[in-house]
Scaffold this motif. Structure first.
Motif, PDB file in Angstrom:
ATOM      1  N   SER A 108      48.554  22.676  59.506  1.00 28.80           N
ATOM      2  CA  SER A 108      49.194  23.712  59.106  1.00 28.80           C
ATOM      3  C   SER A 108      50.568  24.173  59.818  1.00 28.80           C
ATOM      4  CB  SER A 108      48.276  25.122  59.195  1.00 28.80           C
ATOM      5  OG  SER A 108      48.037  25.120  60.491  1.00 28.80           O
ATOM      6  N   ALA A 109      51.467  24.967  59.441  1.00 28.97           N
ATOM      7  CA  ALA A 109      52.611  25.186  59.718  1.00 28.97           C
ATOM      8  C   ALA A 109      52.937  26.716  59.725  1.00 28.97           C
ATOM      9  CB  ALA A 109      53.817  24.396  59.160  1.00 28.97           C
ATOM     10  N   THR A 110      53.269  27.444  60.665  1.00 31.43           N
ATOM     11  CA  THR A 110      53.508  28.919  60.712  1.00 31.43           C
ATOM     12  C   THR A 110      54.788  29.268  61.450  1.00 31.43           C
ATOM     13  OG1 THR A 110      51.183  28.991  61.082  1.00 31.43           O
ATOM     14  CG2 THR A 110      52.576  31.034  61.374  1.00 31.43           C
ATOM     15  N   ALA A 111      55.681  29.615  60.761  1.00 35.12           N
ATOM     16  CA  ALA A 111      56.857  30.109  61.416  1.00 35.12           C
ATOM     17  C   ALA A 111      56.721  31.430  62.536  1.00 35.12           C
ATOM     18  CB  ALA A 111      57.985  30.742  60.232  1.00 35.12           C
ATOM     19  N   VAL A 112      57.491  31.278  63.686  1.00 38.80           N
ATOM     20  CA  VAL A 112      57.340  32.304  64.328  1.00 38.80           C
ATOM     21  C   VAL A 112      58.523  33.278  64.171  1.00 38.80           C
ATOM     22  CG1 VAL A 112      57.795  32.824  67.190  1.00 38.80           C
ATOM     23  CG2 VAL A 112      56.633  30.838  66.276  1.00 38.80           C
ATOM     24  N   GLY A 113      58.022  34.618  63.773  1.00 40.72           N
ATOM     25  CA  GLY A 113      59.148  35.706  63.564  1.00 40.72           C
ATOM     26  C   GLY A 113      59.706  36.121  64.800  1.00 40.72           C
ATOM     27  N   ASP A 138      59.869  22.885  57.765  1.00 41.65           N
ATOM     28  CA  ASP A 138      60.967  23.558  57.131  1.00 41.65           C
ATOM     29  C   ASP A 138      60.186  24.107  56.109  1.00 41.65           C
ATOM     30  OD1 ASP A 138      63.659  24.138  56.929  1.00 41.65           O
ATOM     31  OD2 ASP A 138      63.889  22.706  55.252  1.00 41.65           O
ATOM     32  N   LEU A 139      59.067  23.797  55.574  1.00 42.52           N
ATOM     33  CA  LEU A 139      58.382  24.276  54.117  1.00 42.52           C
ATOM     34  C   LEU A 139      57.792  25.792  54.716  1.00 42.52           C
ATOM     35  CD1 LEU A 139      56.474  21.508  52.837  1.00 42.52           C
ATOM     36  CD2 LEU A 139      58.566  22.475  51.871  1.00 42.52           C
ATOM     37  N   ALA A 140      57.692  26.130  56.229  1.00 42.51           N
ATOM     38  CA  ALA A 140      57.088  27.335  56.546  1.00 42.51           C
ATOM     39  C   ALA A 140      58.230  28.514  56.767  1.00 42.51           C
ATOM     40  CB  ALA A 140      56.455  26.808  57.580  1.00 42.51           C
ATOM     41  N   ARG A 141      59.283  27.945  56.381  1.00 48.01           N
ATOM     42  CA  ARG A 141      60.674  29.163  56.654  1.00 48.01           C
ATOM     43  C   ARG A 141      61.250  29.123  55.344  1.00 48.01           C
ATOM     44  NH1 ARG A 141      62.323  26.066  61.767  1.00 48.01           N
ATOM     45  NH2 ARG A 141      63.139  24.117  60.641  1.00 48.01           N
ATOM     46  N   SER A 142      61.811  30.475  55.409  1.00 49.77           N
ATOM     47  CA  SER A 142      62.904  30.490  54.396  1.00 49.77           C
ATOM     48  C   SER A 142      64.118  30.578  55.009  1.00 49.77           C
ATOM     49  CB  SER A 142      62.858  32.009  53.814  1.00 49.77           C
ATOM     50  OG  SER A 142      63.718  32.185  52.833  1.00 49.77           O
ATOM     51  N   LYS A 143      65.146  29.564  54.410  1.00 52.02           N
ATOM     52  CA  LYS A 143      66.493  29.374  55.004  1.00 52.02           C
ATOM     53  C   LYS A 143      67.542  30.617  55.474  1.00 52.02           C
ATOM     54  CE  LYS A 143      67.104  24.890  55.257  1.00 52.02           C
ATOM     55  NZ  LYS A 143      67.330  23.967  56.395  1.00 52.02           N
ATOM     56  N   SER A 188      66.105  33.398  56.715  1.00 51.63           N
ATOM     57  CA  SER A 188      64.957  34.232  57.365  1.00 51.63           C
ATOM     58  C   SER A 188      65.416  34.283  58.940  1.00 51.63           C
ATOM     59  CB  SER A 188      63.668  33.782  57.156  1.00 51.63           C
ATOM     60  OG  SER A 188      63.434  32.471  57.955  1.00 51.63           O
ATOM     61  N   GLY A 189      66.154  33.361  59.462  1.00 50.96           N
ATOM     62  CA  GLY A 189      66.636  33.261  60.680  1.00 50.96           C
ATOM     63  C   GLY A 189      65.324  33.123  61.675  1.00 50.96           C
ATOM     64  N   GLU A 190      64.328  32.037  61.129  1.00 48.92           N
ATOM     65  CA  GLU A 190      63.151  31.526  61.773  1.00 48.92           C
ATOM     66  C   GLU A 190      63.412  30.153  62.525  1.00 48.92           C
ATOM     67  OE1 GLU A 190      59.882  34.250  59.521  1.00 48.92           O
ATOM     68  OE2 GLU A 190      60.456  32.334  58.643  1.00 48.92           O
TER      69      GLU A 190
END
Lengths: 253, 253
Positions: free
Chosen positions: B5-10, B211-216, B218-220
């Motif tokens: 799993s991949a999770t972006a850090v906000g 890269d699939l875990a963030r939106s381009k 989103s600044g993530e």
């Protein structure tokens, strides 16, 4: 905060020619799991075997070019004949590998012909004949069997080498129900600055990610991907063919 | 059954030259989350900005070759000078893009010089000077701050195009605490058949998956990857440099 996950589906039996892969996948993953509409990544060998895209080397008579290449590369001339039959163009022949453009338009080693992952030493596995059609057919079959709000997407994968980097990564060779490319060209970043060249091959990224969820010796051809809803669609879409550069755009001709 | 799993850090604040990226990441993700030892994928722009790997175009005097290329491509001659300064070799110049081998040995568009994702229109972002060293330093910094049984791995990423396929995928340009390649050559598959050419670029697959875990937009820049323990190590290891083909192995020279 976005999240993405990949989970291998255990207990897929060995696939034989004529098997209904949609039915095999639904039986192994369970219809409830598929009703939420994940992307179902499938290693192409499972698709090829079900479709009978196999060649018995004992039935192959190598021609002159295959015999020459076999001599030069120290390889089986019958295998080289199969590789040539699957190619529209040989780009390079060196270090024991042929880099070809396949009849589908993929550029890869040995026309994607897989001499491992087979059930006996005489049989080699080809790429599916029309992988986008295979993806659409498997998708429709699964949707019929599970119902649900949204049909899962189907992504057929293979491992390809790269021009300037060691190792292989899985890429998309067939696709239905998901866009292959996410186009941010002309849009702006978090600071309002233009994103100049941001055209993301999300189907290839998903294929690569799926491979991280399985072990190569595990016999786990099917991986479920959650968190890609923003790239999925009710329509099948144009498929993985969209990822192929036209020959005239090839930077290396 | 394996899972990944991949999770972006906000809530990563904008990164400025001199920022301690290890501290920024620990503050945003929380030390508890990092103590389990995930792979921490970081978009290279965050690393480059923290390290001050930036150029102000107003300070650049383009030379003759940059002026010629700018004329031919209809581009900013100062930007082309920066791209040439970052290159050891120009492989192709066409369709508004230079394909170069960077001084690090990466083959990519425009030497990895990023004119978007910057904080103003005059500043361009270079690749980190020594991305494997950056990864090791950030890893050590995070390990110092969080403790835990196992130091997280650090993976620095950039988006690269491909020779024969449309779109970009993220790849590994810096790495510490994880093997870049998973070598199955010489081992056997589930049927006991030899796996002939199975040498998987797991660090590149992990970069693509992150890269699939963030939106381009989103600044993530930071994404945590779980489920890659089998590729992680206590040692930093040889880094992403291991992924680079030697020039003499380049199939396209």
């Amino acid at each position: 905060v976005a999240a993405f996950s990949a989970t291998a589906v255990g207990s897929i039996p060995p696939i034989l020619p004529g098997d209904d892969l949609a039915r095999v996948i639904v039986a192994a993953a369970g219809p409830e799991r598929l009703r939420s509409g994940p992307v179902i990544a499938i290693a192409h060998t499972a698709v090829s075997k079900a479709e009978g895209a196999l060649v018995e080397l004992s039935q192959v008579s190598p021609g002159e070019r295959a015999l020459e290449l076999a001599e030069a590369q120290g390889r089986d001339a019958r295998l080289l004949q199969v590789i040539l039959d699957e190619a529209s163009e040989v780009l390079r022949s060196e270090r024991g590998v042929l880099i070809t453009r396949t009849t589908h338009g993929f550029v890869c080693a040995n026309s994607g012909v897989d001499a491992s992952n087979s059930t006996d030493r005489d049989t080699v596995v080809l790429l599916p004949r029309r992988p986008d059609e295979s993806a659409r057919r498997i998708r429709a079959g699964i949707a019929r069997l599970v119902g649900g709000e949204r049909a899962p997407a189907v992504l057929i994968t293979d491992s390809f080498g790269r021009a300037w980097r060691h190792g292989q990564v899985d890429v998309a060779i067939g696709l239905a129900g998901m866009g292959a490319l996410d186009d941010w060209r002309g849009r702006t970043d978090a600071n309002g600055m233009p994103l100049l060249a941001t055209w993301i091959a999300v189907a290839d990224a998903a294929a690569a990610a799926a491979d991280l969820a399985r072990s190569k010796d595990s016999g786990e051809p099917v991986v479920l991907l959650d968190g890609l809803e923003r790239f999925q669609s009710a329509q099948d879409g144009p498929g993985a063919a969209e990822l192929l550069r036209a020959i005239e755009e090839d930077l290396f001709r």
